[in-house]
Design an enzyme around this catalytic site. Structure first.
Site, PDB file in Angstrom:
ATOM      1  N   GLY A 293       0.798  -1.232   0.000  1.00  0.00           N
ATOM      2  CA  GLY A 293       0.000   0.000   0.000  1.00  0.00           C
ATOM      3  C   GLY A 293       0.825   1.273   0.000  1.00  0.00           C
TER       4      GLY A 293
ATOM      5  N   LYS B  26       5.961  19.667  -5.532  1.00  0.00           N
ATOM      6  CA  LYS B  26       6.364  20.169  -4.209  1.00  0.00           C
ATOM      7  C   LYS B  26       7.579  21.096  -4.324  1.00  0.00           C
ATOM      8  CE  LYS B  26       4.410  16.096  -2.038  1.00  0.00           C
ATOM      9  NZ  LYS B  26       4.676  14.703  -1.667  1.00  0.00           N
TER      10      LYS B  26
END
Ligand code: NAP
Length: 441
Positions: A189, A207
């Site tokens: 995950g 970012k």
């Protein structure tokens, strides 16, 4: 008394990993938040795609009508945690135009549309906060915009993508190939079904654009950021990195440069790089993030922590929400977009870094000197040459793998050198080219 103040109405857009944690904190910490703000927060509604009564929020608060929710008279602050760029952009613009303050965690949107959103916030004289858009829980936007507002930031470098850091850390620790480390990250995950945004460096570039804009008072968008992902990093690269006392990290680097003519420019770039093991970013492993800020007076500061995940990201969102709510109650606004410096963007070609180049060369006399000559012709100074292994063909030695470590050279000079090496008869293959950061000149 806090409870006697007019409540601050909140609309949350999105009830996923982040949104459900934001709603939980608003509900569970209601008393403390009211005391800190000076008025209670009241959840007016939550925007979702699927309205149902099994979502952990009273069904009457849920709505698919995002535009209707953000325009409501009793909503003062909109928290956008739904992504992607659209419909988030449109909903945020509607909210700002109607005088609501906005908190967003949407880095792709902020890296693309800061100008448009900041202008709308300015016009309406409301707050637009986005601490959660960079490095999850780690406070980095507020330190740059407020704590360091009186200093001159020269460099911001960090590991700002947890998925790629997880993959690279696994490759470093286990010797796994990129494909197998990615498969493990997906199974656990840590990587999304479509990992492109992470592994190709788009997320880190968004970012970097946000960080560079704030650090250098200049509007920088994701398109201004030079970007390379991690898909070409090999297990052999990690072996070489270890032999050099390094590891490999995907870095986002934002720098203020002074050109030969004394002009200031901004560089924003994302790429995998060799980092010496004694550098503070080398020990940031797994899904963690870290950002190192260098400012003229403050020196070097490091911010480290959880860069993603529902609760950590919600922490950053809640910090912004409390600030914006306080401003509503007490009057005043947070800092506006600062873009006065308007520095030009430096092209990657002029950026000096050190390089590690790995080559397969033929087994014959004079090979090393012909390789060295190609570096010398372009004034790329060699710091070290090492033999890394032997290339064989059915047990018969046919060549060697050598690694060349350079002193600082521009990207342009190095790219020309690589093109020349690829044409050289003595070179069978240029196996790998990686930059080296944080190891001096
Ligand atoms: P998520 O789990 O996929 O949740 C998205 C939520 O938004 C869902 O509740 C979804 O509704 C709702 N939504 C999406 N599109 C919508 C639409 N068109 N209309 C109405 N509702 C819509 O996402 P997340 O991980 O919480 O991330 C949310 C935002 O935070 C993104 O911008 C992301 O980049 C940013 N962020 C996330 C993290 C992180 O660690 N997760 C870290 C930093 C920043 P349904 O539930 O009905 O489908």
């Amino acid at each position: 008394m806090a409870g006697e103040e007019k409540p601050v109405g909140i609309a949350v857009l999105g009830l996923g990993n982040v949104g459900s944690e934001v709603v939980r904190i608003i509900e569970e910490s209601a008393e403390d938040l009211a005391a800190r703000i000076g008025a209670p927060l009241v959840l007016r509604g939550v925007g979702v795609r699927r309205v149902a009564d099994d979502r952990g929020v009273p069904v009457e608060l849920l709505t698919e009508d995002i535009e209707g929710l953000v325009a409501r008279e009793d909503v003062d602050i909109v928290v956008e945690v739904m992504g992607p760029v659209e419909p988030a952009r449109k909903a945020i613009l509607t909210a700002l135009e109607r005088g609501k303050s906005v908190i967003t965690a949407n880095k792709a949107l902020m890296a693309q549309s800061t100008g448009e959103l900041a202008q709308a916030a300015e016009k309406a004289r409301v707050d637009l906060y986005f601490e959660a858009a960079v490095a999850g829980a780690i406070p980095v936007i507020r330190p740059l915009t407020q704590s360091l507002a009186g200093d001159t930031v020269v460099r911001v470098a960090g590991i700002v993508n947890g998925t790629t850091n997880y993959i690279l850390s696994a490759m470093n620790e286990t010797g796994a190939s990129y494909d197998s480390a990615l498969a493990d990250a997906s199974a656990l995950g840590y990587a999304e079904a479509d990992p492109t945004a992470d592994v190709e460096g788009y997320d880190a570039a968004a970012k970097a654009a946000i960080l560079a804009s704030i650090a250098f008072h200049t509007r920088v968008t994701a398109d201004d950021v030079y970007r390379e992902g991690i898909t070409k990093v090999t297990a052999e690269d990690f072996e070489s990195a270890k032999a050099l006392g390094c590891t490999i990290k995907l870095l986002a680097i934002c720098e203020r440069l002074t050109t030969g003519k004394g002009k200031q420019k901004v560089s924003a770039r994302v790429y995998p790089a060799l980092v010496p093991l004694d550098h503070p970013l080398a020990s940031v492993s797994g899904a963690f993030n870290a950002v190192v800020v260098e400012a003229e007076a403050a020196g070097r500061l490091m911010f480290y922590g959880q860069g993603a995940g529902g609760a950590p990201t919600a922490s950053a969102v809640m910090g912004d929400l409390v600030m914006a709510a306080r401003n509503r109650v007490q009057g005043g606004r947070g800092p506006r977009e600062s873009k006065y410096a308007k520095l030009p963007i430096a092209s990657i070609g002029v950026i000096p870094t050190r390089y590690y180049v790995s080559l397969y060369v033929k087994d014959r006399p004079g090979v090393l000197s012909s390789v060295a000559a190609e570096f010398a012709k372009r004034e790329v100074s060699i710091a070290e040459v090492r033999q890394e292994g032997i290339a064989d063909d059915g047990g018969q030695r046919v060549g060697a793998r050598i690694a060349v470590l350079t002193h600082q050279a521009t990207d342009e000079a190095l790219s020309e050198t690589i093109s020349a090496l690829e044409e050289l008869d003595a070179v069978s293959q240029v196996a790998s080219v990686l930059r080296m950061e944080g190891a001096g000149e």
